[in-house]
Design a protein around this motif. Structure first.
Motif, PDB file in Angstrom:
ATOM      1  N   ALA A 186     -67.820   8.754  78.492  1.00  0.00           N
ATOM      2  CA  ALA A 186     -67.139   7.823  79.467  1.00  0.00           C
ATOM      3  C   ALA A 186     -66.440   8.407  80.754  1.00  0.00           C
ATOM      4  CB  ALA A 186     -66.121   6.774  78.952  1.00  0.00           C
ATOM      5  N   PRO A 187     -66.445   7.629  81.976  1.00  0.00           N
ATOM      6  CA  PRO A 187     -65.670   8.655  82.891  1.00  0.00           C
ATOM      7  C   PRO A 187     -64.104   9.100  82.711  1.00  0.00           C
ATOM      8  CG  PRO A 187     -66.912   6.429  83.776  1.00  0.00           C
ATOM      9  CD  PRO A 187     -66.889   6.733  82.135  1.00  0.00           C
ATOM     10  N   ASP A 188     -63.611   8.468  81.820  1.00  0.00           N
ATOM     11  CA  ASP A 188     -62.274   8.963  81.802  1.00  0.00           C
ATOM     12  C   ASP A 188     -62.048   9.766  80.245  1.00  0.00           C
ATOM     13  OD1 ASP A 188     -62.726   6.831  79.823  1.00  0.00           O
ATOM     14  OD2 ASP A 188     -60.802   5.875  80.076  1.00  0.00           O
ATOM     15  N   ALA A 189     -63.282   9.969  79.794  1.00  0.00           N
ATOM     16  CA  ALA A 189     -63.203  10.924  78.311  1.00  0.00           C
ATOM     17  C   ALA A 189     -62.882  12.256  78.670  1.00  0.00           C
ATOM     18  CB  ALA A 189     -64.508  10.829  77.761  1.00  0.00           C
ATOM     19  N   ILE A 190     -61.865  12.989  77.888  1.00  0.00           N
ATOM     20  CA  ILE A 190     -61.435  14.209  78.010  1.00  0.00           C
ATOM     21  C   ILE A 190     -62.389  15.165  77.127  1.00  0.00           C
ATOM     22  CG2 ILE A 190     -59.702  15.900  77.293  1.00  0.00           C
ATOM     23  CD1 ILE A 190     -57.629  14.014  77.822  1.00  0.00           C
ATOM     24  N   ASP A 191     -62.792  14.532  76.201  1.00  0.00           N
ATOM     25  CA  ASP A 191     -63.999  15.284  75.261  1.00  0.00           C
ATOM     26  C   ASP A 191     -65.271  15.046  75.729  1.00  0.00           C
ATOM     27  OD1 ASP A 191     -64.547  16.823  73.204  1.00  0.00           O
ATOM     28  OD2 ASP A 191     -65.111  15.268  71.653  1.00  0.00           O
ATOM     29  N   ASN A 192     -65.543  16.014  76.768  1.00  0.00           N
ATOM     30  CA  ASN A 192     -66.942  15.803  77.357  1.00  0.00           C
ATOM     31  C   ASN A 192     -67.680  17.210  77.129  1.00  0.00           C
ATOM     32  OD1 ASN A 192     -66.009  17.404  79.774  1.00  0.00           O
ATOM     33  ND2 ASN A 192     -64.792  15.878  80.111  1.00  0.00           N
ATOM     34  N   ARG A 193     -68.931  17.240  77.855  1.00  0.00           N
ATOM     35  CA  ARG A 193     -69.584  18.556  77.733  1.00  0.00           C
ATOM     36  C   ARG A 193     -68.731  19.774  78.470  1.00  0.00           C
ATOM     37  NH1 ARG A 193     -75.353  18.623  79.546  1.00  0.00           N
ATOM     38  NH2 ARG A 193     -75.222  20.559  78.533  1.00  0.00           N
ATOM     39  N   ALA A 194     -68.190  19.544  79.367  1.00  0.00           N
ATOM     40  CA  ALA A 194     -67.750  20.505  79.932  1.00  0.00           C
ATOM     41  C   ALA A 194     -66.333  21.079  79.207  1.00  0.00           C
ATOM     42  CB  ALA A 194     -67.049  20.049  81.390  1.00  0.00           C
ATOM     43  N   THR A 195     -65.566  20.268  78.626  1.00  0.00           N
ATOM     44  CA  THR A 195     -64.375  20.634  77.918  1.00  0.00           C
ATOM     45  C   THR A 195     -64.942  21.300  76.578  1.00  0.00           C
ATOM     46  OG1 THR A 195     -64.226  18.489  76.928  1.00  0.00           O
ATOM     47  CG2 THR A 195     -62.779  19.023  78.872  1.00  0.00           C
ATOM     48  N   ARG A 196     -65.957  20.764  76.157  1.00  0.00           N
ATOM     49  CA  ARG A 196     -66.600  21.359  74.729  1.00  0.00           C
ATOM     50  C   ARG A 196     -67.036  22.790  75.095  1.00  0.00           C
ATOM     51  NH1 ARG A 196     -68.312  16.000  73.670  1.00  0.00           N
ATOM     52  NH2 ARG A 196     -70.408  16.523  74.483  1.00  0.00           N
ATOM     53  N   LEU A 197     -67.916  22.976  76.234  1.00  0.00           N
ATOM     54  CA  LEU A 197     -68.198  24.213  76.569  1.00  0.00           C
ATOM     55  C   LEU A 197     -67.061  25.427  76.839  1.00  0.00           C
ATOM     56  CD1 LEU A 197     -70.471  26.027  77.445  1.00  0.00           C
ATOM     57  CD2 LEU A 197     -70.483  25.035  79.738  1.00  0.00           C
ATOM     58  N   GLY A 198     -65.875  24.717  77.473  1.00  0.00           N
ATOM     59  CA  GLY A 198     -64.866  25.611  77.749  1.00  0.00           C
ATOM     60  C   GLY A 198     -64.230  26.072  76.393  1.00  0.00           C
ATOM     61  N   ARG A 199     -64.364  25.122  75.498  1.00  0.00           N
ATOM     62  CA  ARG A 199     -63.561  25.664  74.069  1.00  0.00           C
ATOM     63  C   ARG A 199     -64.374  26.754  73.489  1.00  0.00           C
ATOM     64  NH1 ARG A 199     -62.563  19.959  73.356  1.00  0.00           N
ATOM     65  NH2 ARG A 199     -64.551  19.744  71.649  1.00  0.00           N
ATOM     66  N   SER A 200     -65.835  26.446  73.558  1.00  0.00           N
ATOM     67  CA  SER A 200     -66.785  27.347  73.130  1.00  0.00           C
ATOM     68  C   SER A 200     -66.631  28.759  73.682  1.00  0.00           C
ATOM     69  CB  SER A 200     -68.187  27.037  73.122  1.00  0.00           C
ATOM     70  OG  SER A 200     -68.389  25.717  72.518  1.00  0.00           O
ATOM     71  N   ILE A 201     -66.335  28.772  75.145  1.00  0.00           N
ATOM     72  CA  ILE A 201     -66.123  29.864  75.741  1.00  0.00           C
ATOM     73  C   ILE A 201     -64.735  30.536  75.439  1.00  0.00           C
ATOM     74  CG2 ILE A 201     -65.544  30.899  78.001  1.00  0.00           C
ATOM     75  CD1 ILE A 201     -67.430  28.897  79.322  1.00  0.00           C
TER      76      ILE A 201
END
Length: 393
Positions: free
Chosen positions: A302-317
Motif C-alpha cells: 500500500a502507498p503508506d506501507a513501511i514494509d515494502n520491497r525497498a525496505t526488505r531489500l535494505g534489511r537484506s543488504i
C-alpha cells in the motif's frame, strides 16, 4: 557496391573494436568484390578455367564468411571450421561436375546447391540474433529469398540458356539476369546487416556512457535516462516505485587507513552484493563516491506501507554486510533512506528526498535506513539498527 561495403565495414570494425562481426562482413564483401572481377577476366582473358573456379570459390567463401559474421554478431562462437568444411565440399562438388553437361538440370542444381546451403546457414544464424525488430525480420526475409533464388536458378538457366561454356555464359542473357538479381539481393542484405551493426554499436556506446567504469553499475546519466520510463510505467500501471539511497558509513576512514585501492575494491564488492540481492527489475545505480541508489518497483504494498520491497531489500543488504568484509578489515555499514514515488514528481526531487533521509540516518548514528513515512510512524519503527534482525524475522 561491394567495395563500398568493404570500406564501410572496415571503418566500423576499426571504430568499434567490440564489433567483431564487422570484420567478418568486411571480408565477406571483399570476396564478393572479387567475384565480378573474376567474371570479367573470364570474358576478356584466355585463362577461363582458372578464373571460373576462382570466381566460384570466392563467391561461395563470401556467403559462408557472412554466416560466420552473423554468428559473431549474435554473440555465438563463430563456426568457421564448419564453414571451411562446407567451402571445401563445395569446391570439390564444383570440380566433380566440371565436365558435366551445362544446361542440364542435374548440372545446374549441383552447381547452385552449395550457394543455397551457404545462404541457408546465414538464415539460421540470423534467426539467432537477439535484436528483434523490423531490420532482423527484413534480413530473414531477404535470405529466405536468396535461398529460394539459388534453387530457382537452374530453371532459369534451362529456360534462358546458360551457354555451352563459361566464356559463352559470360555473354549470355542468363548471366545478366543471374548476376543482377544476386547482386541486388546481396546489396539489400549488406544494408540490413550494416543497420544492425551500427544500431548495436550505438547501443553499446550509450551503455558505456551510462555505466560506472569502476563498479559496472548504471551511473547517474543512465539513471536520468531510465528512471523516467520506470516512473511513467508506475503511473500507468498503478504500481508503487521506491527509491532506496545507500551511503557507506565511514568510507573515508577505509581510504585513509587502507589506501584508495582497497577503497575501490570495497566499492566493487559492495556493487556485486547489490546485484546479487536485487532482482532483475531493480535498477542499481552508483550515484558517485560511496553513494548508491536502487529503484525498486512494488505492485503489492500500500502507498503508506513501511514494509515494502525497498525496505526488505535494505534489511537484506544490512544483514549481508555483517559478513561482508575480510578478517582484519573494519566492519562496513550503510545509512540510507527509502521514499515512494509521488505521481508527477521530478526525478531530482525524488532522489533528493531519499538522500535527505540517508543524511538524517547518518546524523542519528549511522547503520540504519529511514522511511519517508516517519511523519505517521514512530521513529523507532522505521530505524533499522540493532533491531533489524527482529524486524526482518
Amino acid at each position: 557496391m561491394a567495395a563500398l561495403f568493404v570500406m564501410t565495414y572496415g571503418v566500423v570494425a576499426v571504430s568499434y573494436p567490440r564489433q567483431r562481426a564487422a570484420a567478418w562482413f568486411m571480408g565477406s564483401y571483399f570476396l564478393g568484390f572479387l567475384t565480378p572481377v573474376c567474371e570479367l577476366m573470364i570474358r576478356f582473358t584466355d585463362h577461363v578455367p582458372i578464373f571460373s573456379l576462382l570466381g566460384y570459390a570466392v563467391f561461395l567463401g563470401g556467403i559462408l564468411m557472412m554466416s560466420v559474421g552473423v554468428q559473431a554478431f549474435a554473440g555465438r562462437r563463430p563456426a568457421w571450421r564448419f564453414a571451411l568444411l562446407v567451402w571445401i565440399a563445395g569446391i570439390a562438388l564444383r570440380l566433380a561436375i566440371w565436365g558435366g553437361a551445362r544446361g542440364s538440370m542435374p548440372y545446374e542444381m549441383l552447381f547452385q546447391l552449395p550457394f543455397a546451403i551457404a545462404s541457408f546457414l546465414v538464415l539460421l544464424a540470423v534467426r539467432r540474433i537477439g535484436q528483434k525488430g523490423l531490420i532482423r525480420g527484413l534480413l530473414m526475409g531477404i535470405f529466405s529469398i536468396i535461398c529460394g533464388h539459388f534453387l530457382a536458378k537452374p530453371f532459369l538457366a534451362i529456360s534462358l540458356g546458360s551457354g555451352a561454356s563459361a566464356k559463352v555464359y559470360a555473354n549470355s542473357v542468363y548471366a545478366v539476369a543471374s548476376q543482377v538479381s544476386t547482386g541486388v539481393l546481396l546489396v539489400a542484405a549488406g544494408l540490413c546487416l550494416m543497420l544492425l551493426v551500427i544500431q548495436k554499436a550505438l547501443e553499446e556506446s550509450i551503455l558505456d556512457a551510462e555505466t560506472d567504469p569502476l563498479t559496472k553499475l548504471t551511473n547517474r546519466r543512465g539513471l536520468n535516462r531510465i528512471a523516467p520510463r520506470l516512473m511513467a510505467e508506475a503511473e500507468r500501471d498503478g504500481r508503487g516505485l521506491y527509491v532506496l539511497v545507500l551511503d557507506l558509513d565511514h568510507f573515508k576512514r577505509i581510504n585513509d587507513d587502507y589506501g584508495h585501492a582497497t577503497g575501490d575494491a570495497v566499492l566493487v564488492a559492495f556493487a556485486r552484493l547489490l546485484e546479487t540481492l536485487a532482482t532483475r527489475d531493480v535498477l542499481t545505480v552508483r550515484m558517485g563516491g560511496e553513494e548508491f541508489a536502487l529503484l525498486v518497483p512494488d505492485g503489492e504494498s500500500a502507498p503508506d506501507a513501511i514494509d515494502n520491497r525497498a525496505t526488505r531489500l535494505g534489511r537484506s543488504i544490512r544483514v549481508a554486510l555483517e559478513s561482508f568484509m575480510d578478517p582484519g578489515m573494519p566492519r562496513l555499514t550503510v545509512s540510507g533512506g527509502v521514499v515512494r514515488y509521488i505521481k508527477g514528481e521530478a526525478l531530482d526531487g525524488l532522489v533528493a528526498r531519499a538522500d535527505q533521509l540517508a543524511y538524517r540516518a547518518k546524523r542519528a548514528g549511522r547503520d540504519r535506513i529511514l522511511h519517508d513515512r516517519s511523519d505517521v510512524v514512530p521513529e523507532r519503527n522505521i530505524v533499522w539498527p540493532e533491531t533489524a534482525r527482529l524486524v526482518a524475522g
